[in-house]
Design a protein around this motif. Sequence first.
Motif, PDB file in Angstrom:
ATOM      1  N   UNK A   1       1.009  -1.081  -0.182  1.00  0.00           N
ATOM      2  CA  UNK A   1       0.566  -0.003  -0.255  1.00  0.00           C
ATOM      3  C   UNK A   1       0.921   1.305   0.042  1.00  0.00           C
ATOM      4  N   UNK A   2       0.331   2.847   0.089  1.00  0.00           N
ATOM      5  CA  UNK A   2       0.783   3.781  -0.014  1.00  0.00           C
ATOM      6  C   UNK A   2       1.781   3.430  -0.921  1.00  0.00           C
ATOM      7  N   UNK A   3       1.209   3.432  -2.092  1.00  0.00           N
ATOM      8  CA  UNK A   3       2.626   3.610  -3.463  1.00  0.00           C
ATOM      9  C   UNK A   3       2.721   4.253  -3.963  1.00  0.00           C
ATOM     10  N   UNK A   4       3.806   4.978  -4.045  1.00  0.00           N
ATOM     11  CA  UNK A   4       4.660   6.448  -5.006  1.00  0.00           C
ATOM     12  C   UNK A   4       5.245   5.676  -5.941  1.00  0.00           C
ATOM     13  N   UNK A   5       5.064   6.586  -7.034  1.00  0.00           N
ATOM     14  CA  UNK A   5       5.863   6.539  -8.347  1.00  0.00           C
ATOM     15  C   UNK A   5       6.525   7.576  -9.027  1.00  0.00           C
TER      16      UNK A   5
ATOM     17  N   UNK B   1      10.000   2.904  -6.624  1.00  0.00           N
ATOM     18  CA  UNK B   1       8.666   2.673  -6.324  1.00  0.00           C
ATOM     19  C   UNK B   1       8.788   2.811  -4.432  1.00  0.00           C
ATOM     20  N   UNK B   2       7.804   3.515  -4.298  1.00  0.00           N
ATOM     21  CA  UNK B   2       7.458   3.633  -2.961  1.00  0.00           C
ATOM     22  C   UNK B   2       6.384   2.692  -2.458  1.00  0.00           C
TER      23      UNK B   2
ATOM     24  N   UNK C   1      11.713   0.338  -4.399  1.00  0.00           N
ATOM     25  CA  UNK C   1      12.759  -0.436  -5.395  1.00  0.00           C
ATOM     26  C   UNK C   1      13.427   0.215  -6.374  1.00  0.00           C
ATOM     27  N   UNK C   2      13.552   0.258  -7.391  1.00  0.00           N
ATOM     28  CA  UNK C   2      14.528   1.049  -8.154  1.00  0.00           C
ATOM     29  C   UNK C   2      14.046  -0.419  -9.529  1.00  0.00           C
ATOM     30  N   UNK C   3      13.571   0.986 -10.519  1.00  0.00           N
ATOM     31  CA  UNK C   3      13.730   0.326 -12.070  1.00  0.00           C
ATOM     32  C   UNK C   3      13.798   1.350 -12.490  1.00  0.00           C
ATOM     33  N   UNK C   4      14.476   0.159 -14.315  1.00  0.00           N
ATOM     34  CA  UNK C   4      14.278   0.636 -15.443  1.00  0.00           C
ATOM     35  C   UNK C   4      13.199   0.345 -16.091  1.00  0.00           C
ATOM     36  N   UNK C   5      13.223   0.978 -17.399  1.00  0.00           N
ATOM     37  CA  UNK C   5      12.224   0.450 -18.652  1.00  0.00           C
ATOM     38  C   UNK C   5      13.459   0.853 -19.778  1.00  0.00           C
TER      39      UNK C   5
END
Length: 172
Positions: free
Chosen positions: A135-139, A150-151, A168-172
């Motif tokens: 929950x409390x997801x912030x991108x 992604x917090x 979490x850190x991500x790339x696209x």
Amino acid sequence: MYTRSWIEPLNVKSRKGWLDCCNNQMAWDHFLPLFDRIISLASIIVDSSCTYHGSNSRFCLDSNIVAPLYAVAHRCRDPLIRRKAVSLLRKSHRQEGIWDSMIATKAAEIVIAIEEEGFGNVTSCADIPDWARICDVKVNFDTEGRVGTLNFSRPKNGMENGRPTTVETFTW
């Protein structure tokens, strides 16, 4: 004529009902009919856009389908519905204001992977217990560097109290 018949099964008729969804991630399961309806309507938009515009990326200032599809992928724990949302995001190639469908797709895939990790073959929303739901997801994203963060909040296991924040850190 506008009808509220699809809202009735949701049992969210008060502020208390909405707060239950914020405090108990299982409460989102009551929204399955609405999530399914969002998928149906977004599918019509994506399919007609792909037919009309081809596969070119599209930009508009208004929010249209990207944010609602991301919300379905993030809040709905039914594996079939949330994967349809991700598929439509991937297929749409849209930039709607700050919402980019490719970034939303990647963020949604991470949310799904985190929530379903360790549960084997998830066949319904009931297969994901409350403690496993984030929950409390912030991108946040840097479009030039193609890096996002992604917090979110989630206990590390079913025995832990509270929901510490994870990044979490991500790339696209």
